[in-house]
Design an enzyme around this catalytic site. Structure first.
Site, PDB file in Angstrom:
ATOM      1  N   ASP A  12      -9.118   1.423  -6.013  1.00 30.83           N
ATOM      2  CA  ASP A  12      -8.682   0.013  -6.089  1.00 30.83           C
ATOM      3  C   ASP A  12      -7.544  -0.203  -7.076  1.00 30.83           C
ATOM      4  O   ASP A  12      -7.413  -1.279  -7.661  1.00 30.83           O
ATOM      5  CB  ASP A  12      -9.839  -0.912  -6.494  1.00 30.83           C
ATOM      6  N   HIS A  38      -7.447  -0.573   1.504  1.00 37.60           N
ATOM      7  CA  HIS A  38      -6.184  -0.825   0.811  1.00 37.60           C
ATOM      8  C   HIS A  38      -5.686  -2.197   1.251  1.00 37.60           C
ATOM      9  O   HIS A  38      -5.525  -2.434   2.443  1.00 37.60           O
ATOM     10  CB  HIS A  38      -5.133   0.225   1.184  1.00 37.60           C
TER      11      HIS A  38
HETATM   12  P1  GDP Z   1      -6.159   0.247  -3.269  1.00 38.62           P
HETATM   13  O1  GDP Z   1      -7.403   0.651  -2.584  1.00 38.62           O
HETATM   14  O2  GDP Z   1      -5.791   1.164  -4.386  1.00 38.62           O
HETATM   15  O3  GDP Z   1      -5.021  -0.011  -2.339  1.00 38.62           O
HETATM   16  O4  GDP Z   1      -6.476  -1.136  -3.988  1.00 38.62           O
HETATM   17  P2  GDP Z   1      -7.125  -2.443  -3.343  1.00 38.62           P
HETATM   18  O5  GDP Z   1      -6.254  -2.975  -2.307  1.00 38.62           O
HETATM   19  O6  GDP Z   1      -8.543  -2.193  -3.013  1.00 38.62           O
HETATM   20  O7  GDP Z   1      -7.166  -3.382  -4.627  1.00 38.62           O
HETATM   21  C1  GDP Z   1      -6.036  -3.778  -5.289  1.00 38.62           C
HETATM   22  C2  GDP Z   1      -6.039  -5.292  -5.384  1.00 38.62           C
HETATM   23  O8  GDP Z   1      -5.021  -5.707  -6.266  1.00 38.62           O
HETATM   24  C3  GDP Z   1      -5.712  -5.981  -4.080  1.00 38.62           C
HETATM   25  O9  GDP Z   1      -6.336  -7.219  -4.048  1.00 38.62           O
HETATM   26  C4  GDP Z   1      -4.183  -6.140  -4.153  1.00 38.62           C
HETATM   27  O10 GDP Z   1      -3.693  -7.185  -3.324  1.00 38.62           O
HETATM   28  C5  GDP Z   1      -4.031  -6.462  -5.582  1.00 38.62           C
HETATM   29  N1  GDP Z   1      -2.774  -6.096  -6.228  1.00 38.62           N
HETATM   30  C6  GDP Z   1      -2.005  -4.973  -6.065  1.00 38.62           C
HETATM   31  N2  GDP Z   1      -0.968  -4.996  -6.932  1.00 38.62           N
HETATM   32  C7  GDP Z   1      -1.096  -6.146  -7.662  1.00 38.62           C
HETATM   33  C8  GDP Z   1      -0.347  -6.735  -8.721  1.00 38.62           C
HETATM   34  O11 GDP Z   1       0.624  -6.204  -9.218  1.00 38.62           O
HETATM   35  N3  GDP Z   1      -0.803  -7.934  -9.208  1.00 38.62           N
HETATM   36  C9  GDP Z   1      -1.904  -8.563  -8.731  1.00 38.62           C
HETATM   37  N4  GDP Z   1      -2.261  -9.739  -9.249  1.00 38.62           N
HETATM   38  N5  GDP Z   1      -2.647  -8.025  -7.733  1.00 38.62           N
HETATM   39  C10 GDP Z   1      -2.249  -6.843  -7.215  1.00 38.62           C
END
Ligand code: GDP
Length: 431
Positions: free
Chosen positions: A12, A40
């Site tokens: 995440d 993701h």
């Molecule tokens: P992944 O599995 O590594 O792709 O991560 P996830 O998608 O499960 O979780 C990452 C969360 O952080 C999601 O809700 C994204 O939309 C959000 N996100 C990613 N980059 C940023 C950022 O720079 N700022 C904020 N506020 N949210 C972010």
């Protein structure tokens, strides 16, 4: 040029956003491990999507997306995902599935669910997607590779054997109904028909793409601390989440991977069980959780509230090192704008004695029994008290935000090449 984008933490970290962004100029994007057990989140001009099995390059027209041999292929789930994305895109997805990928079948999910039920309080926090039984079967050499659906004369006999063993377990240990080989065969044939147009020798495609100098992204699922070998075992996933495995999981030479981008959040989050040294509780945790991510820190797959904490530089330095990070993408910097002071965990201690630390030297990450008793030791940095959501130029960052980034770089011992200031593609500073 082959580049791996992987997680430095517990998953995440925002890999989906970073891969989607980096996929702009990629010719090929590959999922090399895991299955539908982690999501993701991608927010772009087509909407908001939680991708579980499709590579994050599916929104980039012209990019080929590959689900490679190292993955756990939940085909019915994938078919649904293809439908959802192609409706959003209003175009077919450009996808190839490895003929050596293995099928995750309904009985794997059942086995996972039954086992978590049986373990009750001792459960591992499985997402109940069948991943552990799937990889157990794969390494016991009773899995089914995709090519077998179309070209294995002994498939029915093998399925009978698989059903016999599972049924003994189901009936005797779990007190559940046995498996019907006819039904399992029907399930295999049905998914076989549906995925047939996508099946290819993806290792050969990738090696050809490397030969032609194409740009390839390897997209990791979860993060270093959930790696089966080097994570917080047994609170890990059942495959390797490391860039080191990406070569094997994708079917390319290890020497072809030139860049390894480790993704980490500017604070820490963790879904599932296991030690999490900087975990916060109560109102402080709830505040960070509700401000984090794109709409609060809740799992993209399970909807579970994520455990949250301040940045754990000890775990992240280890995560970056074991991934072999050549640079870091720091996400969620915008989330911290509400804090007067920002603690960063730079050491673990027990009774005043240091157990591990970030900063100079090689990272040594304690095992789970030590982690269970470790206490975080924080250095406090000044906050910037400003909304920086969407800032895309470093010069526009407040000085304290720049200091925070520089401090993390120092603690991790590797440069931060991307700073993300929001969930959207363009909310990014590329350094
Ligand atoms: P992944 O599995 O590594 O792709 O991560 P996830 O998608 O499960 O979780 C990452 C969360 O952080 C999601 O809700 C994204 O939309 C959000 N996100 C990613 N980059 C940023 C950022 O720079 N700022 C904020 N506020 N949210 C972010």
């Amino acid at each position: 040029m082959v580049r791996a984008i992987v997680g430095a933490n517990w998953g995440d970290e925002g890999k989906g956003k970073i891969t989607d962004m980096c996929a702009e100029n990629a010719d090929v994007v590959v999922r090399f491990q895991g299955g539908s057990n982690a999501g993701h989140t991608i927010i772009n001009e087509y909407g908001k999507f939680a991708l579980h099995q499709l590579p994050s390059g599916v929104f980039r027209k012209g990019a080929t997306n590959i689900i490679s041999n190292g993955t756990a292929l939940n085909a019915p789930y994938l078919i649904e995902e293809i439908k959802m994305v192609s409706e959003g895109l209003q175009a077919p997805v450009n996808l190839l599935i490895s003929d050596r990928a293995q099928l995750l079948l309904d009985f794997h999910i059942k086995r996972d669910v039954y086992e978590e039920e049986r373990l009750a309080d001792r459960k591992f926090g499985s997402t109940k997607s069948g991943i552990a039984p799937f990889y157990a079967d794969k390494f016991s050499k009773v899995g089914i590779q995709v090519w077998q659906i179309y070209g294995d004369d002994d498939l029915e006999e093998k399925v009978k054997g698989i059903c016999l063993k599972n049924s003994i377990l189901f009936e005797n240990l779990y007190k559940k109904p046995p498996l019907d080989p006819g039904q399992v065969m029907a399930e295999i044939r049905e998914v076989g028909e549906k995925i047939k147009p996508y099946v290819a020798d993806t290792s050969a495609c990738l090696r050809q793409a490397i030969k032609e100098g194409k740009s390839i992204l390897l997209e990791g699922q979860l993060g270093a601390l959930r790696d089966i070998e080097h994570g917080i075992y047994p609170f890990v996933t059942s495959s390797s989440t490391l860039a080191g495995y990406a070569a094997s999981g994708a079917g390319i030479p290890p020497s072809s991977i030139e860049e390894i981008l480790a993704v980490t959040k500017a604070y820490s989050t963790c879904v599932g069980e296991g030690p999490f040294v900087t975990e916060l509780f109560g109102d402080v945790a709830q505040e960070l959780r509700s401000r984090g991510g794109d709409a609060g820190e809740y799992g993209a797959t399970t909807g579970r509230p994520r455990r949250v904490g301040f940045f754990d530089a000890v775990a992240t330095k280890y995560g970056c090192e074991i991934q072999g990070a050549t640079s870091v993408a720091l996400t969620g910097l915008d989330v911290l704008g509400y804090l007067d002071e920002i603690p960063v965990c730079t050491a673990y201690k027990k009774d005043g004695k240091a157990l591990a630390q970030s900063g100079s030297g090689v990272a040594s990450f304690p095992n789970v029994s030590v982690l269970n008793h470790a206490e975080p030791s924080y250095q406090i940095l000044a906050g910037w008290k400003k909304d920086i959501r969407g800032v895309d130029k470093e010069s526009e960052l407040p000085d304290n935000a720049k200091r925070y980034v520089a401090f993390l770089e120092e603690q991790l011992g590797v440069g931060i090449s991307i700073i993300s200031t929001g969930p959207k593609r363009e909310e990014t500073i590329v350094r």
